[in-house]
Write a protein that holds these residues in place. Structure first.
Motif, short mmCIF file in Angstrom:
data_model
loop_
_atom_site.label_atom_id
_atom_site.label_comp_id
_atom_site.label_asym_id
_atom_site.label_seq_id
_atom_site.Cartn_x
_atom_site.Cartn_y
_atom_site.Cartn_z
N GLY A 19 0.81 -1.21 0.00
CA GLY A 19 0.00 0.00 0.00
C GLY A 19 0.85 1.26 0.00
O GLY A 19 0.56 2.23 -0.71
N PHE A 20 1.90 1.25 0.80
CA PHE A 20 2.82 2.39 0.86
C PHE A 20 3.42 2.68 -0.50
O PHE A 20 3.46 3.82 -0.97
CB PHE A 20 3.90 2.10 1.90
CG PHE A 20 5.08 3.04 1.85
CD1 PHE A 20 4.96 4.35 2.29
CD2 PHE A 20 6.31 2.62 1.37
CE1 PHE A 20 6.05 5.21 2.25
CE2 PHE A 20 7.39 3.46 1.33
CZ PHE A 20 7.26 4.78 1.77
N LEU A 21 3.90 1.64 -1.17
CA LEU A 21 4.52 1.84 -2.48
C LEU A 21 3.49 2.22 -3.53
O LEU A 21 3.77 3.06 -4.40
CB LEU A 21 5.26 0.57 -2.90
CG LEU A 21 6.60 0.31 -2.19
CD1 LEU A 21 7.15 -1.06 -2.55
CD2 LEU A 21 7.61 1.41 -2.52
N ARG A 22 2.30 1.64 -3.47
CA ARG A 22 1.28 1.98 -4.47
C ARG A 22 0.93 3.46 -4.43
O ARG A 22 0.96 4.15 -5.44
CB ARG A 22 0.03 1.14 -4.26
CG ARG A 22 -1.00 1.33 -5.38
CD ARG A 22 -2.41 0.95 -4.95
NE ARG A 22 -2.47 -0.32 -4.28
CZ ARG A 22 -3.55 -0.73 -3.60
NH1 ARG A 22 -4.61 0.05 -3.49
NH2 ARG A 22 -3.55 -1.91 -3.00
N LEU A 23 0.60 3.94 -3.25
CA LEU A 23 0.23 5.35 -3.15
C LEU A 23 1.45 6.25 -3.31
O LEU A 23 1.38 7.29 -3.97
CB LEU A 23 -0.44 5.62 -1.81
CG LEU A 23 -0.99 7.04 -1.61
CD1 LEU A 23 -1.96 7.42 -2.72
CD2 LEU A 23 -1.66 7.18 -0.25
N GLY A 24 2.56 5.83 -2.72
CA GLY A 24 3.77 6.65 -2.81
C GLY A 24 4.23 6.84 -4.24
O GLY A 24 4.56 7.95 -4.66
N LEU A 25 4.23 5.77 -5.03
CA LEU A 25 4.67 5.88 -6.42
C LEU A 25 3.68 6.68 -7.27
O LEU A 25 4.07 7.37 -8.21
CB LEU A 25 4.88 4.49 -7.01
CG LEU A 25 6.07 3.72 -6.44
CD1 LEU A 25 6.08 2.29 -6.96
CD2 LEU A 25 7.38 4.42 -6.76
N THR A 26 2.39 6.59 -6.92
CA THR A 26 1.40 7.41 -7.64
C THR A 26 1.69 8.89 -7.45
O THR A 26 1.66 9.68 -8.40
CB THR A 26 -0.02 7.09 -7.13
OG1 THR A 26 -0.32 5.73 -7.42
CG2 THR A 26 -1.05 7.98 -7.79
N LEU A 27 1.99 9.27 -6.22
CA LEU A 27 2.22 10.68 -5.92
C LEU A 27 3.63 11.13 -6.31
O LEU A 27 3.86 12.31 -6.59
CB LEU A 27 2.00 10.94 -4.43
CG LEU A 27 0.58 10.73 -3.92
CD1 LEU A 27 0.54 10.85 -2.39
CD2 LEU A 27 -0.38 11.73 -4.55
N ALA A 28 4.58 10.20 -6.30
CA ALA A 28 5.98 10.57 -6.54
C ALA A 28 6.37 10.55 -8.01
O ALA A 28 7.46 11.03 -8.36
CB ALA A 28 6.90 9.63 -5.75
N SER A 29 5.54 10.02 -8.88
CA SER A 29 5.89 9.96 -10.30
C SER A 29 5.75 11.33 -10.95
O SER A 29 4.72 11.99 -10.82
CB SER A 29 4.97 8.95 -11.01
OG SER A 29 5.16 7.65 -10.49
#
Length: 291
Positions: free
Chosen positions: A184-194
């Motif tokens: 979950g952390f990576l899913r949301l984090g990568l969405t916002l960090a891309s």
């Protein structure tokens, strides 16, 4: 795990694209319980009262802290059941029965109904930050969101109704594997960090448990190409002066788990300070430091 409280709506919200001049420089994700709100008199009280309901005894806060420090009891239903098991209760209650009791204590009404009808412990949760805290992050170029193990209705209540955040990016219980699994952390984090150019912004996570720290540690193993930072804070019930020794021990446990920075409080975090930490964060795990 899928919430037994029937989370019917996906709460992970993906922000619309911003003009280039407003593109963020970094991303900060938050846990909610113990970081955004004080749950010592709500979720933690519900653990104690659920154990009392089935087992006839109430665990002390230090016992709950010790369990959480093991890093695998982020789910409060599972934590309640484990305390009953360690207390020698046989047979253990069915999970569905335990969840029903826990829910009535915490929500005091239907979790999927209007929050105005709730009469449970959730109505006595002090906030640890104000709306302006998130405005300051946005103005500094820091995108933000939330990854929590709490039930979606509980998360929406504190973020939207109490803090006034509009469609905050959120992953809650039932929408990803439980922490410390970093999915979950990576899913949301990568969405916002891309970024529009195909790059990835530095990413930090602020939590209050060993499981939160282990989430970032696990994410580093999966994505060594990312700049990741684990921020941690001791939960509010350890902040009174008479709890200084217990707080010190708790914070040492967070450091030992891999936290990079220990904060005095969530509200103490300054955007410029965070940006400096993230810009200096290497791709591999840095040495833990405290402020």
């Amino acid at each position: 795990m899928v919430s037994a409280l029937k989370a019917k709506r996906q709460t992970t919200n993906v922000p619309v694209s911003e003009p280039a001049s407003l593109q963020p420089r970094a991303v900060l994700l938050f846990d909610i319980d113990g970081v955004i709100r004080d749950v010592s008199g709500s979720y933690r009280r519900a653990i104690a009262e659920t154990v009392h309901h089935f087992g006839g005894w109430r665990p002390e806060p230090r016992q709950i802290d010790a369990l959480k420090a093991e890093g695998q009891w982020n789910n409060d239903w599972q934590a309640s059941l484990e305390l009953l098991r360690r207390g020698g209760l046989q047979p253990l209650p069915a999970m569905a029965a335990l969840v029903e009791v826990f829910s009535q204590l915490y929500f005091g009404g239907d979790p999927d109904a209007d929050a105005s009808g709730w009469r449970g412990f959730i109505r006595s949760e002090p906030l640890l930050v104000e709306h302006g805290f998130f405005e300051a992050l946005t103005q500094a170029g820091i995108a933000w969101g939330f990854v929590s193990g709490a039930e979606p209705p509980s998360c929406r209540y504190v973020l939207q109704q109490r803090l006034g955040l509009v469609d905050p990016p959120l992953i809650a219980m039932g929408e990803a594997a439980e922490k410390p699994d970093p999915s979950g952390f990576l899913r949301l984090g990568l969405t916002l960090a891309s970024t529009p150019e195909g790059g990835l912004l530095p990413l930090a996570y602020l939590g209050d448990t060993v499981a939160d720290v282990h989430t970032v540690v696990a994410a580093r193993r999966q994505r060594p190409d990312l700049q990741l930072l684990s921020l941690a804070v001791a939960p509010p019930h350890l902040h009174p002066a008479e709890q200084a020794s217990a707080r010190e021990n708790y914070e040492q446990g967070l450091r030992s788990a891999g936290a990079d920075r220990i904060l005095p409080s969530t509200a103490s975090l300054e955007p410029g300070q965070l940006l400096n930490w993230l810009q200096a964060a290497p791709l591999s795990a840095p040495s833990p430091l405290a402020i």
